[in-house]
Structures are given as structure tokens and as C-alpha cells.
Design an enzyme around this catalytic site. Structure first.
Site, PDB file in Angstrom:
ATOM      1  N   CYS A 243       0.775  -1.101  -0.055  1.00 40.17           N
ATOM      2  CA  CYS A 243      -0.043  -0.070  -0.047  1.00 40.17           C
ATOM      3  C   CYS A 243       1.082   1.399  -0.012  1.00 40.17           C
ATOM      4  O   CYS A 243       1.418   1.652   1.159  1.00 40.17           O
ATOM      5  CB  CYS A 243      -1.131   0.161   1.095  1.00 40.17           C
ATOM      6  SG  CYS A 243      -1.925   1.571   1.250  1.00 40.17           S
TER       7      CYS A 243
ATOM      8  N   CYS B 249      -0.628   4.113   2.205  1.00 40.07           N
ATOM      9  CA  CYS B 249      -0.292   3.743   3.710  1.00 40.07           C
ATOM     10  C   CYS B 249       1.245   4.246   4.124  1.00 40.07           C
ATOM     11  O   CYS B 249       1.504   4.730   4.944  1.00 40.07           O
ATOM     12  CB  CYS B 249      -0.418   2.578   3.944  1.00 40.07           C
ATOM     13  SG  CYS B 249      -2.050   1.881   3.250  1.00 40.07           S
ATOM     14  N   ASP B 250       2.004   3.605   3.218  1.00 38.95           N
ATOM     15  CA  ASP B 250       3.666   3.596   3.753  1.00 38.95           C
ATOM     16  C   ASP B 250       4.504   4.268   2.789  1.00 38.95           C
ATOM     17  O   ASP B 250       5.738   4.277   3.246  1.00 38.95           O
ATOM     18  CB  ASP B 250       3.983   1.955   3.543  1.00 38.95           C
ATOM     19  CG  ASP B 250       3.186   1.222   4.299  1.00 38.95           C
ATOM     20  OD1 ASP B 250       2.747   1.649   5.390  1.00 38.95           O
ATOM     21  OD2 ASP B 250       3.008   0.013   3.977  1.00 38.95           O
TER      22      ASP B 250
END
Ligand code: NAP
Length: 306
Positions: free
Chosen positions: A133, A136-137
Site C-alpha cells: 500500500c 499507507c507506507d
């Protein structure tokens, strides 16, 4: 409060949210269950540029807007990790890890989840340099060098997103041609921060005690392996359906995707499916929304006929 509803919708991604909107607006009692946050995979997406009405919208923003519109007619939205569904003719039973519900119709809109490479080091370094992701990261890799594995829409779109954060994004693809839409390919090839390694697979992932430091790449044309230093990997090699709760109901193909007719009806009366979880040719937010509308309307027709 009763645990009995006209319809239970499993999954609150774009398909489930749209089915919830249609069924609640048709005055049915609706329970919408999800084991995560509403919006599904839209939450892991940065800019969405192919949803009509918006030249570009962030995934979490579209999720919120769809949720707000879906619940305005009285949908009950609850946490629920579905363990099984049961067909008892005109009654269906849904068991979750913390409850049991009954209903007249079910819409399965549980979508799909990412596939993993299954190579050495992938599990060990997930969350420590291996991610699925970018939204997200990605921020952990500011100014760093990351690999993106895969050649589909997700790999190229998320690679472009990562190029705004990382210093360099290297796409590793197992063939010499991308599968992604042409517009995404054109942008990626013009992007100074993106480069491509063709005909190559990630064979091993290595690191120190805390994070990824390198991978072993396998060129499938020359059969040669090489070490490649990298700070992180984003793996986008496709999807698999989330249908483990279906049991032996005869509604899935050999890979677990749900088979429906044009009305989103499965082989079992009163069990419908919508969105990415279906066996279909084009998995997009637009097609998920279309499926959700059809499923919602046909659930209404089905319940009227009982
Ligand atoms: P996908 O289209 O199935 O592409 C998966 C990619 O990973 C392919 O390039 C495939 O290679 C490669 N791959 C598969 N298994 C592999 C393995 N074991 N090792 C290395 N590479 C492997 O998956 P996706 O990109 O996640 O997209 C899923 C669906 O969502 C698609 O229908 C896509 O169109 C849709 N989507 C749309 C958008 C958009 O419209 N903006 C954005 C994201 C996703 P091959 O090409 O050689 O098979």
C-alpha cells in the site's frame, strides 16, 4: 434490537455502499457489515482520475462521500468479520466472529485482497520495507529508492504516486510489456524518477535486523540472478477474491470468484454479488458501483416476489 433484516450486505466498498443506498432507498431494512473501514480498497488509493464527476479525487475522500450518501436512508452499519453464510431457502443466515444475523437476501461485496509473491524474506520484511500500500507506507520512503513489483494498473499508478516521495522508483516486471492502461504507461515512461527492469522476477528479499536492504532479481530470459540494493518494495501483482466464508455454496469458480448473471444473482436464490468479488472483465470503482446498483434493485425485486 432484532438481528433480522431484509438484506445483509457484506463489504462496504463502492459496490456494497451502492447496494446499501439502493436497498435502503427502496425502504428495505439493511445491515451493512465490514471488517475494516468503509471504502474498501479506495482507502489505499491516492488520486482517482477515472471516476466520473471528479477530474481527480483522493480515495479516502471518495470513500467518505460514498459512505455518507449510502447511509442517509437508514442503513445500519456495523463491524463484522463474516465467517459463514447459510442458505435456508427464503431465510439466509450470516455468522460473524461476534454475532449471528438472519435476512431474506444477501449481497456479497467483499472484494479482493492483494496477492503475495511467496518468496524468501517477504513475510519477514512485511512492514519493514515490504508493503502492499503506497498510500499507507509511501511516506516512509521519502528520498529513498524503492522497487515496485508488477506491471498492471496498480503497480504503475502507485509507482507514479511513490515517485512524488521517493528519490527513485524501479518497476520490476516479469515480461517486457506492461499490462497497465496506456495513459498510465505513457506517464510512467516520461517520469524521470521511474525506471524499468524487464523480464525479471523478485526471487529473494534480504535485509538487516530492522529493514530491507537488497533483493535477488532473476532474469527469466537469461536465467541469471543478481543482487540489487534497495530501501523498500511495493508489491502489486494482482488480486484474489475474499470468499473464504462461502463454504460449499455452488456460487464460485475454481479460483473463488463469484459467478452471477446480469442481475448480479448467483445460482442460489436470494444470494447476490457485486463488485470486485465477481468473476468479471473490468474491476474498477465505476463497475463496482454499477454492480451495486443492479444488485440493490434486484434484491428489491427478489424480496417483492417472496
Ligand atoms: P493485474 O491487472 O492483475 O496485474 C497484475 C500484474 O502483476 C501483472 O502485470 C502481472 O504480470 C503481474 N504479476 C502477477 N503475478 C505475478 C508474480 N507472481 N510475479 C510477478 N509479477 C506478477 O492487477 P492490479 O494491477 O492489482 O489490478 C487489479 C484490477 O484493478 C485490474 O482489473 C485493474 O484494471 C484494476 N485497477 C484499475 C485502476 C484504474 O483504473 N486506475 C487502478 C488500479 C487497479 P503479467 O502482466 O505478466 O500477467
Amino acid at each position: 434490537m432484532s438481528n433480522s433484516y431484509d438484506v445483509i450486505i457484506l463489504g462496504a466498498g463502492p459496490a456494497g455502499l451502492t447496494a446499501a443506498l439502493y436497498t435502503s432507498r427502496a425502504n428495505l431494512s439493511v445491515l451493512l457489515l465490514d471488517r475494516g473501514i468503509y471504502g474498501g480498497q479506495m482507502n489505499n488509493t491516492g488520486a482517482i482520475e477515472n471516476y466520473p464527476g471528479f477530474s481527480s479525487i483522493q480515495g479516502p475522500d471518495l470513500s467518505k462521500a460514498m459512505y455518507q450518501s449510502a447511509v442517509q436512508f437508514g442503513v445500519e452499519y456495523k463491524y463484522g468479520n463474516v465467517l459463514s453464510i447459510q442458505d435456508k431457502g427464503s431465510e439466509k443466515v450470516v455468522k460473524t466472529d461476534d454475532n449471528e444475523y438472519s435476512c431474506k437476501a444477501i449481497v456479497i461485496a467483499t472484494g479482493s485482497k492483494y496477492r503475495t509473491l511467496g518468496c524468501l524474506g517477504e513475510d519477514t520484511y512485511t512492514g519493514r520495507g515490504v508493503s502492499y500500500c503506497a498510500v499507507c507506507d509511501g511516506a516512509f520512503f521519502k528520498g529513498k529508492h524503492v522497487l515496485v513489483v508488477g506491471g498492471g494498473d496498480s503497480a504503475i499508478e502507485e509507482g507514479e504516486y511513490l515517485s512524488k516521495l521517493a528519490n527513485k522508483v524501479t518497476v520490476v516486471h516479469r515480461r517486457d510489456q506492461l499490462r497497465a492502461q496506456k495513459i498510465l504507461q505513457d506517464r510512467a515512461f516520461k517520469n524521470d524518477k521511474m525506471e524499468f527492469i524487464w523480464n525479471t522476477e523478485v526471487k529473494e528479499i534480504h535485509g538487516d535486523d530492522t529493514k530491507v536492504t537488497s533483493v535477488v532479481l532473476h532474469n527469466n530470459q537469461t536465467n541469471q540472478d543478481s543482487n540489487y540494493d534497495v530501501d523498500g518494495l511495493f508489491i502489486y501483482i494482482g488480486e484474489q477474491p475474499v470468499t473464504d466464508f462461502v463454504g460449499d455454496l455452488p456460487i464460485v469458480d475454481d479460483k473463488g470468484w463469484i459467478i452471477t448473471d446480469d442481475a448480479m444473482q448467483t445460482k442460489v436464490d436470494g444470494i447476490f454479488a457485486a463488485g470486485d468479488v465477481r468473476k468479471k472483465k473490468l474491476r474498477q470503482i465505476t463497475t463496482a458501483v454499477g454492480d451495486g446498483g443492479l444488485a440493490g434493485q434486484n434484491v428489491f425485486n427478489y424480496i417483492q416476489s417472496l
